[in-house]
Design a protein around this motif. Structure first.
Motif, PDB file in Angstrom:
ATOM      1  N   TYR A 103       0.848  -1.186   0.000  1.00  0.00           N
ATOM      2  CA  TYR A 103       0.000   0.000   0.000  1.00  0.00           C
ATOM      3  C   TYR A 103       0.894   1.251   0.000  1.00  0.00           C
ATOM      4  CZ  TYR A 103      -4.172  -2.767   1.195  1.00  0.00           C
ATOM      5  OH  TYR A 103      -5.214  -3.662   1.187  1.00  0.00           O
ATOM      6  N   PRO A 104       0.581   2.242  -0.825  1.00  0.00           N
ATOM      7  CA  PRO A 104       1.436   3.424  -0.929  1.00  0.00           C
ATOM      8  C   PRO A 104       1.451   4.309   0.317  1.00  0.00           C
ATOM      9  CG  PRO A 104      -0.528   3.677  -2.276  1.00  0.00           C
ATOM     10  CD  PRO A 104      -0.504   2.259  -1.825  1.00  0.00           C
ATOM     11  N   ARG A 105       0.402   4.259   1.143  1.00  0.00           N
ATOM     12  CA  ARG A 105       0.372   5.143   2.317  1.00  0.00           C
ATOM     13  C   ARG A 105      -0.432   4.504   3.459  1.00  0.00           C
ATOM     14  NH1 ARG A 105      -2.507   7.010  -1.769  1.00  0.00           N
ATOM     15  NH2 ARG A 105      -0.785   8.343  -2.437  1.00  0.00           N
ATOM     16  N   ALA A 115     -20.093   0.071   0.440  1.00  0.00           N
ATOM     17  CA  ALA A 115     -18.980   0.755   1.093  1.00  0.00           C
ATOM     18  C   ALA A 115     -17.960   1.120   0.032  1.00  0.00           C
ATOM     19  CB  ALA A 115     -18.334  -0.138   2.156  1.00  0.00           C
ATOM     20  N   ALA A 116     -17.255   2.202   0.268  1.00  0.00           N
ATOM     21  CA  ALA A 116     -16.200   2.612  -0.655  1.00  0.00           C
ATOM     22  C   ALA A 116     -15.026   3.140   0.151  1.00  0.00           C
ATOM     23  CB  ALA A 116     -16.708   3.679  -1.621  1.00  0.00           C
ATOM     24  N   ALA A 117     -13.840   2.961  -0.413  1.00  0.00           N
ATOM     25  CA  ALA A 117     -12.610   3.403   0.250  1.00  0.00           C
ATOM     26  C   ALA A 117     -11.735   4.112  -0.765  1.00  0.00           C
ATOM     27  CB  ALA A 117     -11.861   2.200   0.830  1.00  0.00           C
ATOM     28  N   SER A 118     -10.830   4.928  -0.255  1.00  0.00           N
ATOM     29  CA  SER A 118      -9.904   5.616  -1.149  1.00  0.00           C
ATOM     30  C   SER A 118      -8.592   5.889  -0.436  1.00  0.00           C
ATOM     31  CB  SER A 118     -10.501   6.936  -1.631  1.00  0.00           C
ATOM     32  OG  SER A 118      -9.681   7.519  -2.638  1.00  0.00           O
ATOM     33  N   SER A 119      -7.514   5.851  -1.232  1.00  0.00           N
ATOM     34  CA  SER A 119      -6.162   6.206  -0.821  1.00  0.00           C
ATOM     35  C   SER A 119      -5.130   5.310  -1.454  1.00  0.00           C
ATOM     36  CB  SER A 119      -5.981   6.156   0.697  1.00  0.00           C
ATOM     37  OG  SER A 119      -4.633   6.124   1.041  1.00  0.00           O
TER      38      SER A 119
END
Length: 209
Positions: free
Chosen positions: A63-65, A147-151
């Motif tokens: 994962y980038p962050r 549900a939704a996620a971001s990053s």
């Protein structure tokens, strides 16, 4: 900030807050916030693990962050309810996680409108993407819970959103079983055992002869 917050065992700040509480028959607003925080902490553990894992050992890539934003919609809201009023709650993980909430919200809203994964829609059928819509990312639906996620990357976001939705559904199910055990097997999910106002209004006009 409304809602609740804590620091995960991995050292990530986790915050959660509800906007709607369709489960007031068994959960107070504070209890719903706590439930959201519980499932958020599970995602925080996953985010940290996947962020600190070497690329070759990470099943979905590193994962980038160590930060994410999540939006859950109210699975009980009617289709006539505006998207901004259909938000059940949000969860943020890590520093700056809140900055990703608008992207997560856009994915969840598109999924609700189209009835399918937002990522499939915007990547395959760009004519479904209107001005101001988010051009990337997947959304998840588990047993009616969107549900939704971001990053992270699109596939990483999809994985975390799906896990969050599943965890939330299981948590609500567990609370409901406990409520049934305490209150018995009545007909209605209500403390007073009465049908909801909407369902009474649908038939109150009828007068039996």
């Amino acid at each position: 900030m409304t809602g609740v917050g804590t620091v995960s065992p991995e050292g990530l700040k986790v915050q959660a807050a509800h906007r709607r509480n369709p489960y007031a028959y068994m959960l107070t607003g504070g209890e719903l916030d706590t439930l959201l925080l519980e499932v958020g902490l599970r995602r925080a553990a996953s985010v940290w693990k996947q962020h600190t894992t070497e690329e070759l050992r990470a099943p979905r890539g590193t994962y980038p962050r160590p930060a994410m934003g999540f939006v859950l919609l109210d699975a009980t809201a009617g289709g006539w309810t505006p998207n901004e009023e259909a938000v059940l709650g949000v969860i943020t993980i890590g520093e700056g996680g809140h900055a990703f909430l608008p992207k997560a919200a856009a994915k969840a809203a598109a999924h609700r409108r189209l009835g399918r994964n937002n990522g499939e829609a915007v990547h395959v059928d760009p004519h479904l993407l209107g001005t101001g819509g988010f051009r990337y990312g997947h959304s998840a639906e588990v047993r009616g819970q969107i549900a939704a996620a971001s990053s992270q990357s699109t596939d990483q976001d999809l994985y975390e959103a799906a896990r969050l939705a599943g965890d939330f559904v299981d948590a609500v199910h567990g609370r409901h079983l406990a409520w049934e055990h305490e209150h018995g097997q009545g007909d209605w999910a209500a403390a007073d055992g009465a049908p909801g106002r909407e369902y009474r209004a649908m038939t109150d006009w009828f007068e039996p002869s």
